[in-house]
Each structure stands twice: as C-alpha cells, then as structure tokens.
Scaffold this active site. Structure first.
Site, mmCIF file in Angstrom:
data_model
loop_
_atom_site.group_PDB
_atom_site.id
_atom_site.type_symbol
_atom_site.label_atom_id
_atom_site.label_comp_id
_atom_site.label_asym_id
_atom_site.label_seq_id
_atom_site.Cartn_x
_atom_site.Cartn_y
_atom_site.Cartn_z
ATOM 1 N N ASP A 85 48.076 21.018 93.530
ATOM 2 C CA ASP A 85 49.117 21.740 93.089
ATOM 3 C C ASP A 85 50.379 21.320 92.949
ATOM 4 O O ASP A 85 51.274 22.034 93.687
ATOM 5 C CB ASP A 85 48.814 23.129 93.672
ATOM 6 C CG ASP A 85 47.092 23.706 93.818
ATOM 7 O OD1 ASP A 85 46.773 23.367 92.828
ATOM 8 O OD2 ASP A 85 47.256 24.360 94.822
ATOM 9 N N ARG A 137 37.597 21.884 93.088
ATOM 10 C CA ARG A 137 37.355 20.700 93.951
ATOM 11 C C ARG A 137 38.781 19.755 93.755
ATOM 12 O O ARG A 137 39.469 19.785 92.697
ATOM 13 C CB ARG A 137 36.279 19.753 93.227
ATOM 14 C CG ARG A 137 34.968 20.282 93.108
ATOM 15 C CD ARG A 137 34.066 20.148 94.485
ATOM 16 N NE ARG A 137 33.080 20.981 95.025
ATOM 17 C CZ ARG A 137 32.556 21.227 95.858
ATOM 18 N NH1 ARG A 137 32.955 20.468 97.090
ATOM 19 N NH2 ARG A 137 31.695 22.098 95.858
ATOM 20 N N ILE A 138 39.046 19.057 94.998
ATOM 21 C CA ILE A 138 40.503 18.288 94.878
ATOM 22 C C ILE A 138 39.684 16.948 93.997
ATOM 23 O O ILE A 138 38.743 16.462 94.468
ATOM 24 C CB ILE A 138 40.935 18.179 96.098
ATOM 25 C CG1 ILE A 138 41.344 19.371 96.598
ATOM 26 C CG2 ILE A 138 42.004 17.189 95.973
ATOM 27 C CD1 ILE A 138 41.679 19.343 98.147
ATOM 28 N N ARG A 178 32.753 11.427 98.749
ATOM 29 C CA ARG A 178 33.759 11.906 97.733
ATOM 30 C C ARG A 178 34.081 10.931 96.387
ATOM 31 O O ARG A 178 34.296 11.460 95.597
ATOM 32 C CB ARG A 178 34.972 12.625 98.417
ATOM 33 C CG ARG A 178 35.501 13.866 97.801
ATOM 34 C CD ARG A 178 36.388 14.389 98.476
ATOM 35 N NE ARG A 178 37.757 13.980 97.489
ATOM 36 C CZ ARG A 178 39.093 14.380 97.868
ATOM 37 N NH1 ARG A 178 39.296 14.947 99.163
ATOM 38 N NH2 ARG A 178 39.850 13.891 97.018
ATOM 39 N N THR A 229 45.773 24.915 85.855
ATOM 40 C CA THR A 229 46.518 26.118 85.762
ATOM 41 C C THR A 229 46.240 26.617 87.438
ATOM 42 O O THR A 229 45.287 26.678 87.821
ATOM 43 C CB THR A 229 45.862 27.309 84.835
ATOM 44 O OG1 THR A 229 46.644 28.445 85.049
ATOM 45 C CG2 THR A 229 44.537 27.468 84.944
ATOM 46 N N HIS A 230 47.318 27.356 87.767
ATOM 47 C CA HIS A 230 47.269 27.755 89.106
ATOM 48 C C HIS A 230 47.775 29.163 89.172
ATOM 49 O O HIS A 230 49.045 29.458 88.668
ATOM 50 C CB HIS A 230 48.148 26.760 90.161
ATOM 51 C CG HIS A 230 48.209 27.108 91.689
ATOM 52 N ND1 HIS A 230 47.214 27.120 92.444
ATOM 53 C CD2 HIS A 230 48.880 27.994 92.243
ATOM 54 C CE1 HIS A 230 47.207 27.439 93.770
ATOM 55 N NE2 HIS A 230 48.519 27.911 93.556
HETATM 56 C C1 GRF Z 1 42.514 30.752 87.744
HETATM 57 O O1 GRF Z 1 43.201 31.953 87.997
HETATM 58 C C2 GRF Z 1 42.830 29.856 88.113
HETATM 59 O O2 GRF Z 1 44.203 29.674 88.232
HETATM 60 C C3 GRF Z 1 42.359 29.483 89.573
HETATM 61 O O3 GRF Z 1 40.876 30.119 89.362
HETATM 62 C C4 GRF Z 1 41.073 31.057 88.280
HETATM 63 C C5 GRF Z 1 39.684 30.592 87.559
HETATM 64 O O4 GRF Z 1 39.320 31.774 86.643
HETATM 65 N N1 GRF Z 1 42.330 28.234 90.000
HETATM 66 P P1 GRF Z 1 38.479 31.521 85.387
HETATM 67 O O5 GRF Z 1 37.122 30.920 86.175
HETATM 68 O O6 GRF Z 1 39.001 30.773 84.353
HETATM 69 O O7 GRF Z 1 38.385 32.900 84.878
#
Ligand code: GRF
Length: 222
Positions: free
Chosen positions: A162, A108-109, A82, A125-126
């Site tokens: 996250d 991936r982390i 890794r 974005t989560h």
């Molecule tokens: C998003 O909802 C993001 O928050 C999550 O995976 C999804 C990716 O969607 N980690 P996309 O590939 O941008 O359509």
C-alpha cells in the site's frame, strides 16, 4: 488537447488492438466488474485478458467467466513457499504479455519477483486515503479511529505494501451511523469510477513516474 481513452467509438479499435489487462482478485470482484464494464464500452482500447485468483471460490472468477474472459486459480497452498507462489503467478501473468496488471481486491502481498516483472504497470486500489490506514482492514481501522473523512487510493504498486505512487484519490465522508459495510460500499463507488480510468492510463503508457510522483499525460474527466 488529449484524446479520450474511451467513451467514443471514433477510435474504431478491434480487440486485437486493445491494451491487455490482467486482473488479480480474491473476493467479490465488484472492482473487476467495473473494469469489465469499462472495457466493454465503445472505444475503450483495453481488454481484460485474464482473471487470476488465489481463491477457487472467489466470485470474481464467475464474473470473469460470464464476461468470456479466461480465468485461473493459483493457490499459495499448492506451492512450497511464498517465492515459488510468486514465481508461478508471475509466469502465468507474464505469458499473457499484459500492458497493465490490476490488483482488484487481491488479498495477498506480492513479492519482489512479481513486482519487478511489471515495473510501473501494476495498479492497486486501497480503501483509504493513503498513507492513512494501510493494511487489510482499512475501512474498519478508519471507523475505529473516528475519522470524519476517508476514501480510496488508486496507486502503482512497488515493493512495499500500500505504498507506490498515487494515481487517484477520492474522499468519502463518514456518516453518523456508518458501519464497516455501509462505508465500504460508498468507498467502492469511488473505486469503481477511478480504477478503470487508472488502469486504462497505465495500460496505454500515459503514466510517468518521478520518485513518488506520478504524472498523467491525459486529460481526466471530473
Ligand atoms: C476493495 O475495496 C479494495 O480496495 C480492497 O478490497 C475491496 C475489494 O472489493 N482491497 P471487490 O472484491 O472488488 O468488490
């Protein structure tokens, strides 16, 4: 008064003056598309200079190519461990001299060597209201828990998963009859609105942090 980041052509910037954004994505890339669309707008002030995926079959790569952006694949399977994968990714991204690095569905982390190379410059974005439902199945977990409201969190990346300082959150109500796909779709609409805004702010150096708190030094449209 604060100047707008984009939405005006008064700035008259050339691409050469634009802030440089690298996007990491593993899947469909709808969030990448939102960034590409925002960057293409008049006076956007940012350009996606590279799309990197850990998966050669990620549709995100196709979206990058269609927008005329360089793409690259860095597969964990091509590296002995890794740390070596992290370094390869770090060196590839660093070579583009990015003003911001965006994780747009990158599954991936990222290890400390990657994260430390771009302090307060990596945006993720989560699909939940953090700190609730961290991890790879946030939408499924929220539904299983029976919450009435979930949403998305756009945040800076630190060395925990996250976890970094929150830039934006948006609430999304859970509707009767929602399944994972329908709820995720509505959450993504919010991500598509907030992620480009956050990346633009970070890339242009308008975000300050103090511990967990992030301060935005520009006016944000509602
Ligand atoms: C998003 O909802 C993001 O928050 C999550 O995976 C999804 C990716 O969607 N980690 P996309 O590939 O941008 O359509």
């Amino acid at each position: 008064m604060h100047e707008p980041l984009w939405g005006t052509d008064e700035a008259g910037e050339s691409v050469a003056d634009s802030k440089r954004v690298v996007v990491l994505a593993s899947g469909n890339g709808s969030n990448l598309q939102a960034l590409l669309d925002a960057a293409a707008g008049p006076g956007a002030g940012m350009a996606v200079v590279l799309v990197v995926s850990d998966r050669p079959d990620a549709y995100a790569l196709e979206r990058g190519k269609q927008a005329g952006v360089d793409t690259a694949v860095v597969r964990p399977a091509d590296h002995p461990d890794r740390q070596t994968f992290d370094r390869a990714l770090r060196d590839l991204v660093a070579a583009t001299r990015p003003d911001a690095v965006c994780l747009a569905g990158f599954m991936r982390i990222l290890g400390p060597e990657f994260v430390r190379a771009f302090p307060d410059r990596i945006v993720n974005t989560h699909p939940s209201l953090l700190p609730a439902f961290r991890g790879a199945h946030a939408v499924r977990d929220a539904l299983a828990y029976g919450v009435r409201v979930t949403g998305c969190t756009v945040h800076l990346v630190d060395e925990e998963v996250d976890h970094g300082p929150v830039l934006f959150q948006a609430a999304v109500p859970v509707e009767d009859g929602d399944d994972e796909a329908s709820l995720h779709e509505r959450i993504k609409r919010e991500e598509h609105r907030l992620l480009p805004l956050a990346v633009g702010l970070v890339a242009s150096g308008r975000v300050r942090t103090d511990g967990r708190r992030a301060w935005l030094t520009a006016e944000v449209p509602r």
